[in-house]
Design a protein around this motif. Structure first.
Motif, PDB file in Angstrom:
ATOM      1  N   VAL A   7       0.838  -1.189   0.000  1.00  0.00           N
ATOM      2  CA  VAL A   7       0.000   0.000   0.000  1.00  0.00           C
ATOM      3  C   VAL A   7       0.877   1.244   0.000  1.00  0.00           C
ATOM      4  CG1 VAL A   7      -1.773   1.253   1.271  1.00  0.00           C
ATOM      5  CG2 VAL A   7      -1.782  -1.243   1.269  1.00  0.00           C
ATOM      6  N   PRO A   9       1.251   4.877   0.924  1.00  0.00           N
ATOM      7  CA  PRO A   9       0.574   5.786   1.860  1.00  0.00           C
ATOM      8  C   PRO A   9       0.002   7.047   1.215  1.00  0.00           C
ATOM      9  CG  PRO A   9       2.669   5.064   2.758  1.00  0.00           C
ATOM     10  CD  PRO A   9       2.609   4.568   1.343  1.00  0.00           C
ATOM     11  N   LEU A  12      -3.655   6.505  -0.186  1.00  0.00           N
ATOM     12  CA  LEU A  12      -4.614   5.833   0.685  1.00  0.00           C
ATOM     13  C   LEU A  12      -5.132   6.807   1.735  1.00  0.00           C
ATOM     14  CD1 LEU A  12      -5.749   2.957   1.415  1.00  0.00           C
ATOM     15  CD2 LEU A  12      -3.885   2.825   3.041  1.00  0.00           C
ATOM     16  N   LEU A  14      -7.173   7.688   5.325  1.00  0.00           N
ATOM     17  CA  LEU A  14      -7.286   7.038   6.628  1.00  0.00           C
ATOM     18  C   LEU A  14      -8.524   6.152   6.674  1.00  0.00           C
ATOM     19  CD1 LEU A  14      -6.391   6.578   9.530  1.00  0.00           C
ATOM     20  CD2 LEU A  14      -7.584   8.685  10.153  1.00  0.00           C
ATOM     21  N   GLN A  16     -10.017   4.576   4.185  1.00  0.00           N
ATOM     22  CA  GLN A  16      -9.792   3.374   3.389  1.00  0.00           C
ATOM     23  C   GLN A  16      -8.841   2.420   4.101  1.00  0.00           C
ATOM     24  OE1 GLN A  16     -11.401   2.549   0.445  1.00  0.00           O
ATOM     25  NE2 GLN A  16     -10.526   0.561   0.902  1.00  0.00           N
ATOM     26  N   MET A  17      -7.794   2.969   4.724  1.00  0.00           N
ATOM     27  CA  MET A  17      -6.854   2.132   5.478  1.00  0.00           C
ATOM     28  C   MET A  17      -7.576   1.412   6.610  1.00  0.00           C
ATOM     29  SD  MET A  17      -3.834   3.049   8.137  1.00  0.00           S
ATOM     30  CE  MET A  17      -5.108   3.397   9.320  1.00  0.00           C
ATOM     31  N   ARG A  18      -8.382   2.167   7.346  1.00  0.00           N
ATOM     32  CA  ARG A  18      -9.120   1.588   8.475  1.00  0.00           C
ATOM     33  C   ARG A  18     -10.043   0.462   7.987  1.00  0.00           C
ATOM     34  NH1 ARG A  18     -11.324   5.999   9.915  1.00  0.00           N
ATOM     35  NH2 ARG A  18      -9.831   6.668  11.481  1.00  0.00           N
ATOM     36  N   ASP A  20      -9.824  -1.351   5.152  1.00  0.00           N
ATOM     37  CA  ASP A  20      -9.034  -2.486   4.665  1.00  0.00           C
ATOM     38  C   ASP A  20      -8.461  -3.321   5.809  1.00  0.00           C
ATOM     39  OD1 ASP A  20      -9.551  -1.663   2.077  1.00  0.00           O
ATOM     40  OD2 ASP A  20      -7.540  -0.831   1.731  1.00  0.00           O
ATOM     41  N   LEU A  21      -7.930  -2.645   6.830  1.00  0.00           N
ATOM     42  CA  LEU A  21      -7.346  -3.375   7.961  1.00  0.00           C
ATOM     43  C   LEU A  21      -8.413  -4.118   8.751  1.00  0.00           C
ATOM     44  CD1 LEU A  21      -4.679  -0.835   9.238  1.00  0.00           C
ATOM     45  CD2 LEU A  21      -4.293  -2.927   7.910  1.00  0.00           C
TER      46      LEU A  21
END
Length: 79
Positions: A7, A9, A12, A14, A16-18, A20-21
């Motif tokens: 990924v 950074p 991406l 925040l 979308q990161m949240r 996905d994780l």
């Protein structure tokens, strides 16, 4: 063969990161490894890889399960 996802950074958000994780953490076939700077957590050393173990929605935090558990216990970090 293990599928990997790198990924960038800068591309991406925040949110979308949240998402996905969180999705990966509830998928029994997925694993999440993060590369982070130990100094940002008040620890000795520099860049380090460890798995994520959980997400806590009320505090918007992820649990880093340090692979050097003899040295550092698991730690919650804000998203």
């Amino acid at each position: 063969k293990i599928p990997l996802r790198n990924v960038a950074p800068a591309r991406l958000t925040l949110s979308q990161m949240r998402f996905d994780l969180q999705s990966a953490l509830v998928d029994p076939d997925s694993r999440v490894l993060v590369n982070y700077d130990r100094k940002a957590l008040g620890q000795l050393g520099g860049g380090h890889f460890s798995p994520l173990g959980a997400y806590h929605a009320p505090t918007d935090s992820f649990l880093i399960m340090d692979v050097a558990k003899y040295k550092y216990p698991p730690v919650w970090v804000w998203a």
